[in-house]
Design an enzyme around this catalytic site. Structure first.
Site, PDB file in Angstrom:
ATOM      1  N   TRP A 118     -33.767 -48.731  26.090  1.00 28.07           N
ATOM      2  CA  TRP A 118     -34.693 -48.252  27.011  1.00 28.07           C
ATOM      3  C   TRP A 118     -35.449 -46.960  26.566  1.00 28.07           C
ATOM      4  O   TRP A 118     -36.241 -46.573  27.162  1.00 28.07           O
ATOM      5  CB  TRP A 118     -34.069 -47.972  28.496  1.00 28.07           C
TER       6      TRP A 118
ATOM      7  N   HIS B 219     -32.126 -44.925  14.452  1.00 27.76           N
ATOM      8  CA  HIS B 219     -33.404 -45.576  14.729  1.00 27.76           C
ATOM      9  C   HIS B 219     -34.601 -44.833  14.171  1.00 27.76           C
ATOM     10  O   HIS B 219     -34.583 -43.788  13.963  1.00 27.76           O
ATOM     11  CB  HIS B 219     -33.538 -45.451  16.437  1.00 27.76           C
TER      12      HIS B 219
ATOM     13  N   GLU C 137     -34.617 -53.377  11.646  1.00 29.95           N
ATOM     14  CA  GLU C 137     -35.941 -53.112  12.448  1.00 29.95           C
ATOM     15  C   GLU C 137     -36.891 -52.958  11.626  1.00 29.95           C
ATOM     16  O   GLU C 137     -36.880 -51.559  11.167  1.00 29.95           O
ATOM     17  CB  GLU C 137     -35.635 -51.943  13.336  1.00 29.95           C
TER      18      GLU C 137
ATOM     19  N   GLY D 138     -42.629 -52.047  18.440  1.00 27.83           N
ATOM     20  CA  GLY D 138     -43.598 -51.826  19.492  1.00 27.83           C
ATOM     21  C   GLY D 138     -44.913 -52.458  19.256  1.00 27.83           C
ATOM     22  O   GLY D 138     -45.939 -52.045  19.940  1.00 27.83           O
TER      23      GLY D 138
ATOM     24  N   GLY E 241     -39.277 -52.726  24.177  1.00 22.03           N
ATOM     25  CA  GLY E 241     -40.115 -53.120  25.511  1.00 22.03           C
ATOM     26  C   GLY E 241     -39.809 -54.024  26.427  1.00 22.03           C
ATOM     27  O   GLY E 241     -39.759 -54.058  27.715  1.00 22.03           O
TER      28      GLY E 241
HETATM   29  P1  PGA Z   1     -39.561 -53.168  20.574  1.00 24.09           P
HETATM   30  O1  PGA Z   1     -38.403 -51.986  20.269  1.00 24.09           O
HETATM   31  O2  PGA Z   1     -38.601 -54.343  21.055  1.00 24.09           O
HETATM   32  O3  PGA Z   1     -40.297 -52.448  21.697  1.00 24.09           O
HETATM   33  O4  PGA Z   1     -40.404 -53.445  19.547  1.00 24.09           O
HETATM   34  C1  PGA Z   1     -37.452 -52.290  19.592  1.00 24.09           C
HETATM   35  C2  PGA Z   1     -36.775 -51.027  19.408  1.00 24.09           C
HETATM   36  O5  PGA Z   1     -37.249 -49.869  18.751  1.00 24.09           O
HETATM   37  O6  PGA Z   1     -35.556 -50.734  19.055  1.00 24.09           O
END
Ligand code: PGA
Length: 254
Positions: free
Chosen positions: A12, A100, A174, A180, A239
């Site tokens: 979140w 992250h 990621e 995002g 998101g």
């Molecule tokens: P996102 O974010 O699904 O909004 O791209 C993923 C994350 O930052 O862990």
């Protein structure tokens, strides 16, 4: 039917206040329980620090787990503003996201701090969700494998040196350019990357319980492609996890 036990982690970020998060959990309480029961899945919600305990309280009669988005690299001491892994464990957290890309880019975290945080989390029997991924430029320059190896090696070294070789760990790939943005890598690219990661962590940590997650613009349109990747075992969802209906569709897609 796919019998895989998926892991869905809702990140979140700093997007829901304490009040909003409580309303989300109260309003969707029964639906969350149904979702947990109807899917072969583990659901994890990661709210901001101040919201962790209230969310744990609301969800205490469910099997839904709660995680933190970060923790201190230190055990205890004069570290103003830091939050210890020990405290997260004491309030009932089960998971902790570490490294992250927003922490790395905006708050100066590096592979060494990520390695230290992983240790802190494991010392308190939390499951770390270790994030890593390449930038757009690195992706375009076809440097992804090299970058991922550079990010993961210090963490793996610490685990091996400190005999955490049989730990339970999540590694979340990621791509930074995907977070995002709505952009997502091609399925063949993801297959190659996940097989590279499987080899990398599997060779050095053969006795660890490892789950590999994908994160970056996961939504109900691309989940079909993502779930076809046999090496992906779960998702880190930003998101789309803020909207219960969207989150539910991702979890329920078979
Ligand atoms: P996102 O974010 O699904 O909004 O791209 C993923 C994350 O930052 O862990």
């Amino acid at each position: 039917m796919n019998k895989k036990k998926w892991l869905y982690v809702a990140n979140w970020k700093m997007r829901m206040s304490v009040n909003e998060a409580q309303v989300f959990c109260v309003d969707n309480h029964n639906e969350l329980i149904k979702l947990q029961n109807s899917s072969n899945a583990e659901l994890v919600i990661c709210p901001e620090f101040s919201t962790i305990f209230p969310v744990i309280q609301i969800l205490k009669d469910t099997n839904i787990k709660v995680g933190a988005q970060n923790c201190s690299q230190f055990k205890q001491g004069a570290y103003t503003g830091e939050v210890a892994a020990q405290s997260l464990a004491q309030i009932g957290c089960s998971y902790c996201i570490i490294g992250h890309s927003e922490r790395r880019t905006l708050f100066g975290e590096n592979n060494e701090t990520v390695a230290q945080k992983t240790k802190r989390v494991l010392e308190h029997e939390l499951i770390p969700i270790i994030c890593f991924g390449e930038t757009k430029k690195e992706y375009e320059d076809e440097q992804t494998n090299m970058v991922l190896e550079q990010q993961l090696t210090p963490v793996i070294n610490v685990l091996v040196e400190d005999t955490w070789i049989d730990a339970t760990l999540c590694f979340a790939y990621e791509p930074i350019w995907s977070i995002g943005t709505g952009l997502i890598a091609e399925s063949t690219y993801l297959e190659n990357i996940f097989s590279f990661i499987t080899d990398l962590v599997g060779t050095r940590l053969p006795n660890a319980q490892i789950m590999l997650l994908y994160g970056g613009s996961v939504n109900n349109n691309n989940i079909k492609m993502l779930k076809k990747n046999s090496l992906i075992e779960g998702f880190l969802i930003g998101g789309a996890s803020l909207d219960f209906q969207k989150f539910q569709k991702i979890v329920l897609y078979k």
